[in-house]
Motif scaffolding. Structure first.
Motif, PDB file in Angstrom:
ATOM      1  N   ARG A 150     -26.042  11.830 -66.124  1.00  0.00           N
ATOM      2  CA  ARG A 150     -25.810  10.670 -65.260  1.00  0.00           C
ATOM      3  C   ARG A 150     -24.755  10.995 -64.199  1.00  0.00           C
ATOM      4  NH1 ARG A 150     -22.457   6.748 -64.515  1.00  0.00           N
ATOM      5  NH2 ARG A 150     -21.092   7.231 -66.248  1.00  0.00           N
ATOM      6  N   ILE A 151     -23.686  11.665 -64.589  1.00  0.00           N
ATOM      7  CA  ILE A 151     -22.625  12.039 -63.644  1.00  0.00           C
ATOM      8  C   ILE A 151     -23.164  13.009 -62.600  1.00  0.00           C
ATOM      9  CG2 ILE A 151     -20.444  13.310 -63.432  1.00  0.00           C
ATOM     10  CD1 ILE A 151     -19.690  12.081 -66.194  1.00  0.00           C
ATOM     11  N   LYS A 152     -23.963  13.988 -63.041  1.00  0.00           N
ATOM     12  CA  LYS A 152     -24.556  14.938 -62.095  1.00  0.00           C
ATOM     13  C   LYS A 152     -25.463  14.233 -61.099  1.00  0.00           C
ATOM     14  CE  LYS A 152     -24.593  19.216 -64.713  1.00  0.00           C
ATOM     15  NZ  LYS A 152     -25.430  20.217 -65.352  1.00  0.00           N
ATOM     16  N   MET A 153     -26.252  13.297 -61.575  1.00  0.00           N
ATOM     17  CA  MET A 153     -27.170  12.576 -60.687  1.00  0.00           C
ATOM     18  C   MET A 153     -26.392  11.736 -59.679  1.00  0.00           C
ATOM     19  SD  MET A 153     -29.962  13.812 -61.514  1.00  0.00           S
ATOM     20  CE  MET A 153     -31.080  12.866 -60.529  1.00  0.00           C
ATOM     21  N   MET A 154     -25.304  11.111 -60.112  1.00  0.00           N
ATOM     22  CA  MET A 154     -24.479  10.321 -59.201  1.00  0.00           C
ATOM     23  C   MET A 154     -23.813  11.221 -58.163  1.00  0.00           C
ATOM     24  SD  MET A 154     -22.786   7.527 -61.767  1.00  0.00           S
ATOM     25  CE  MET A 154     -21.822   6.761 -60.481  1.00  0.00           C
ATOM     26  N   THR A 155     -23.384  12.401 -58.589  1.00  0.00           N
ATOM     27  CA  THR A 155     -22.761  13.355 -57.672  1.00  0.00           C
ATOM     28  C   THR A 155     -23.765  13.823 -56.627  1.00  0.00           C
ATOM     29  OG1 THR A 155     -21.326  14.095 -59.462  1.00  0.00           O
ATOM     30  CG2 THR A 155     -21.469  15.514 -57.540  1.00  0.00           C
ATOM     31  N   LYS A 156     -25.002  14.085 -57.049  1.00  0.00           N
ATOM     32  CA  LYS A 156     -26.035  14.531 -56.117  1.00  0.00           C
ATOM     33  C   LYS A 156     -26.369  13.437 -55.104  1.00  0.00           C
ATOM     34  CE  LYS A 156     -28.381  17.972 -58.916  1.00  0.00           C
ATOM     35  NZ  LYS A 156     -29.620  18.321 -59.622  1.00  0.00           N
ATOM     36  N   LYS A 157     -26.401  12.177 -55.559  1.00  0.00           N
ATOM     37  CA  LYS A 157     -26.726  11.073 -54.654  1.00  0.00           C
ATOM     38  C   LYS A 157     -25.622  10.853 -53.629  1.00  0.00           C
ATOM     39  CE  LYS A 157     -29.715   8.466 -57.726  1.00  0.00           C
ATOM     40  NZ  LYS A 157     -29.854   7.248 -58.512  1.00  0.00           N
ATOM     41  N   SER A 158     -24.375  10.983 -54.037  1.00  0.00           N
ATOM     42  CA  SER A 158     -23.270  10.737 -53.113  1.00  0.00           C
ATOM     43  C   SER A 158     -22.968  11.949 -52.227  1.00  0.00           C
ATOM     44  CB  SER A 158     -22.013  10.324 -53.881  1.00  0.00           C
ATOM     45  OG  SER A 158     -21.556  11.388 -54.683  1.00  0.00           O
ATOM     46  N   ALA A 159     -23.313  13.143 -52.645  1.00  0.00           N
ATOM     47  CA  ALA A 159     -23.022  14.347 -51.855  1.00  0.00           C
ATOM     48  C   ALA A 159     -23.762  14.358 -50.514  1.00  0.00           C
ATOM     49  CB  ALA A 159     -23.342  15.592 -52.663  1.00  0.00           C
ATOM     50  N   PRO A 160     -25.060  14.075 -50.423  1.00  0.00           N
ATOM     51  CA  PRO A 160     -25.726  14.094 -49.124  1.00  0.00           C
ATOM     52  C   PRO A 160     -25.179  13.036 -48.169  1.00  0.00           C
ATOM     53  CG  PRO A 160     -27.354  14.236 -50.871  1.00  0.00           C
ATOM     54  CD  PRO A 160     -26.022  13.957 -51.501  1.00  0.00           C
ATOM     55  N   ALA A 161     -24.796  11.893 -48.671  1.00  0.00           N
ATOM     56  CA  ALA A 161     -24.245  10.846 -47.810  1.00  0.00           C
ATOM     57  C   ALA A 161     -22.942  11.317 -47.174  1.00  0.00           C
ATOM     58  CB  ALA A 161     -24.018   9.570 -48.608  1.00  0.00           C
ATOM     59  N   ASN A 162     -22.122  12.021 -47.923  1.00  0.00           N
ATOM     60  CA  ASN A 162     -20.854  12.528 -47.391  1.00  0.00           C
ATOM     61  C   ASN A 162     -21.087  13.643 -46.371  1.00  0.00           C
ATOM     62  OD1 ASN A 162     -19.406  10.794 -48.963  1.00  0.00           O
ATOM     63  ND2 ASN A 162     -19.014  12.278 -50.594  1.00  0.00           N
ATOM     64  N   LEU A 163     -22.129  14.452 -46.574  1.00  0.00           N
ATOM     65  CA  LEU A 163     -22.399  15.556 -45.657  1.00  0.00           C
ATOM     66  C   LEU A 163     -22.966  15.062 -44.330  1.00  0.00           C
ATOM     67  CD1 LEU A 163     -23.959  18.198 -48.065  1.00  0.00           C
ATOM     68  CD2 LEU A 163     -21.692  18.219 -47.054  1.00  0.00           C
ATOM     69  N   ASN A 164     -23.757  14.008 -44.358  1.00  0.00           N
ATOM     70  CA  ASN A 164     -24.380  13.504 -43.136  1.00  0.00           C
ATOM     71  C   ASN A 164     -23.432  12.675 -42.288  1.00  0.00           C
ATOM     72  OD1 ASN A 164     -26.777  14.734 -43.712  1.00  0.00           O
ATOM     73  ND2 ASN A 164     -27.648  12.956 -44.760  1.00  0.00           N
ATOM     74  N   THR A 165     -22.360  12.225 -42.833  1.00  0.00           N
ATOM     75  CA  THR A 165     -21.412  11.403 -42.090  1.00  0.00           C
ATOM     76  C   THR A 165     -20.311  12.305 -41.558  1.00  0.00           C
ATOM     77  OG1 THR A 165     -21.842   9.598 -43.584  1.00  0.00           O
ATOM     78  CG2 THR A 165     -19.894   9.401 -42.206  1.00  0.00           C
ATOM     79  N   SER A 166     -20.326  12.557 -40.272  1.00  0.00           N
ATOM     80  CA  SER A 166     -19.262  13.343 -39.670  1.00  0.00           C
ATOM     81  C   SER A 166     -18.657  12.547 -38.530  1.00  0.00           C
ATOM     82  CB  SER A 166     -19.796  14.688 -39.177  1.00  0.00           C
ATOM     83  OG  SER A 166     -20.787  14.478 -38.201  1.00  0.00           O
ATOM     84  N   THR A 167     -17.419  12.747 -38.301  1.00  0.00           N
ATOM     85  CA  THR A 167     -16.701  11.997 -37.269  1.00  0.00           C
ATOM     86  C   THR A 167     -16.265  12.949 -36.165  1.00  0.00           C
ATOM     87  OG1 THR A 167     -15.890  10.520 -38.969  1.00  0.00           O
ATOM     88  CG2 THR A 167     -14.755  10.460 -36.856  1.00  0.00           C
ATOM     89  N   PHE A 168     -16.470  12.560 -34.937  1.00  0.00           N
ATOM     90  CA  PHE A 168     -15.942  13.350 -33.832  1.00  0.00           C
ATOM     91  C   PHE A 168     -15.432  12.391 -32.764  1.00  0.00           C
ATOM     92  CE2 PHE A 168     -20.273  12.638 -32.520  1.00  0.00           C
ATOM     93  CZ  PHE A 168     -20.211  12.474 -31.151  1.00  0.00           C
ATOM     94  N   THR A 169     -14.555  12.914 -31.923  1.00  0.00           N
ATOM     95  CA  THR A 169     -13.937  12.093 -30.877  1.00  0.00           C
ATOM     96  C   THR A 169     -14.579  12.428 -29.546  1.00  0.00           C
ATOM     97  OG1 THR A 169     -11.898  12.169 -32.097  1.00  0.00           O
ATOM     98  CG2 THR A 169     -11.744  11.480 -29.812  1.00  0.00           C
ATOM     99  N   GLN A 170     -14.950  11.361 -28.840  1.00  0.00           N
ATOM    100  CA  GLN A 170     -15.524  11.548 -27.518  1.00  0.00           C
ATOM    101  C   GLN A 170     -14.874  10.542 -26.586  1.00  0.00           C
ATOM    102  OE1 GLN A 170     -19.661  10.628 -27.207  1.00  0.00           O
ATOM    103  NE2 GLN A 170     -19.911  11.893 -25.411  1.00  0.00           N
ATOM    104  N   SER A 171     -14.282  10.992 -25.600  1.00  0.00           N
ATOM    105  CA  SER A 171     -13.559  10.219 -24.596  1.00  0.00           C
ATOM    106  C   SER A 171     -12.663   9.167 -25.210  1.00  0.00           C
ATOM    107  CB  SER A 171     -14.536   9.569 -23.595  1.00  0.00           C
ATOM    108  OG  SER A 171     -15.360   8.631 -24.260  1.00  0.00           O
ATOM    109  N   GLY A 172     -11.865   9.595 -26.187  1.00  0.00           N
ATOM    110  CA  GLY A 172     -10.844   8.736 -26.749  1.00  0.00           C
ATOM    111  C   GLY A 172     -11.328   7.769 -27.810  1.00  0.00           C
ATOM    112  N   SER A 173     -12.638   7.707 -28.100  1.00  0.00           N
ATOM    113  CA  SER A 173     -13.116   6.800 -29.154  1.00  0.00           C
ATOM    114  C   SER A 173     -13.806   7.634 -30.242  1.00  0.00           C
ATOM    115  CB  SER A 173     -14.100   5.788 -28.594  1.00  0.00           C
ATOM    116  OG  SER A 173     -15.244   6.450 -28.132  1.00  0.00           O
ATOM    117  N   SER A 174     -13.830   7.122 -31.448  1.00  0.00           N
ATOM    118  CA  SER A 174     -14.473   7.839 -32.520  1.00  0.00           C
ATOM    119  C   SER A 174     -15.804   7.182 -32.848  1.00  0.00           C
ATOM    120  CB  SER A 174     -13.563   7.886 -33.757  1.00  0.00           C
ATOM    121  OG  SER A 174     -13.378   6.605 -34.260  1.00  0.00           O
TER     122      SER A 174
END
Length: 196
Positions: A169-193
């Motif tokens: 169960r822990i492994k499955m939860m880790t796998k489900k949350s890992a792709p969401a964290n990888l696809n969300t990236s933050t970058f700054t463009q002209s002073g806004s994020s």
């Protein structure tokens, strides 16, 4: 399987007795035994031997493996090997418990034999705990442990399946949350994020 069911199965092992009475054959569901002749050894199920011993109708002949030298060798081999060694029989603990509990006077050095059997049990249970710990830490899905007895398997049965389910169960939860964290990236463009 319940420990009482394992004991019930183990009670059907055949052991030798020396009856102190004479009687014709007896016919039981598990087979026929006899005729009983006073002073002549014969083989009966362990449960029948214990019953006759409790009624002071026989002497139980200890199995060949219930000898200090044999048990010392088993204990030393169990200590040396990192794997489980083959035990004298599948139900050695049940057999020892019943024979030493009801006919200790029929077993030479019974107190020492009881102690060494307990030592062997403790060594094997320590190995079993270590093996399960290694399996859980490695994240394995299955393990192979040869030469375990039914009683030893039953001792970990209440804990192991639940622990493996929880690990899965822990492994499955880790796998489900890992792709969401990888696809969300933050970058700054002209002073806004922005989130992408």
């Amino acid at each position: 399987m319940d420990p009482y069911e394992i004991e019930f199965i183990g009670e059907n092992r055949i052991v030798s007795i020396i009856p102190n009475f004479s009687y014709d054959k007896i016919y039981l569901i598990c087979g026929e035994f006899g005729p009983f002749r006073a002073g002549l050894p014969m083989n009966v199920p362990l449960w029948l031997a214990v019953t006759l011993k409790q009624k002071q109708k026989c002497r139980i002949v200890p199995p060949d493996w219930m000898d200090m030298d044999v048990l010392e060798n088993i204990k030393e081999e169990e200590k040396r090997s990192r794997f489980f060694t083959k035990m004298p029989n599948e139900h050695f603990m049940v057999e020892a418990k019943l024979i030493l509990g009801s006919a200790a006077e029929d077993v030479p050095r019974a107190a020492e034999i009881k102690t060494i059997i307990k030592d062997i049990w403790d060594i094997r249970m320590s190995k079993l705990r270590t093996s399960i710990d290694a399996l859980m830490k490695s994240g394995g899905h299955y393990g192979r442990l040869d030469h375990l007895t039914m009683m030893e398997i039953n001792s970990v049965k209440p804990l192991l399946p639940a622990a493996m389910d929880e690990l899965h169960r822990i492994k499955m939860m880790t796998k489900k949350s890992a792709p969401a964290n990888l696809n969300t990236s933050t970058f700054t463009q002209s002073g806004s994020s922005q989130n992408i």
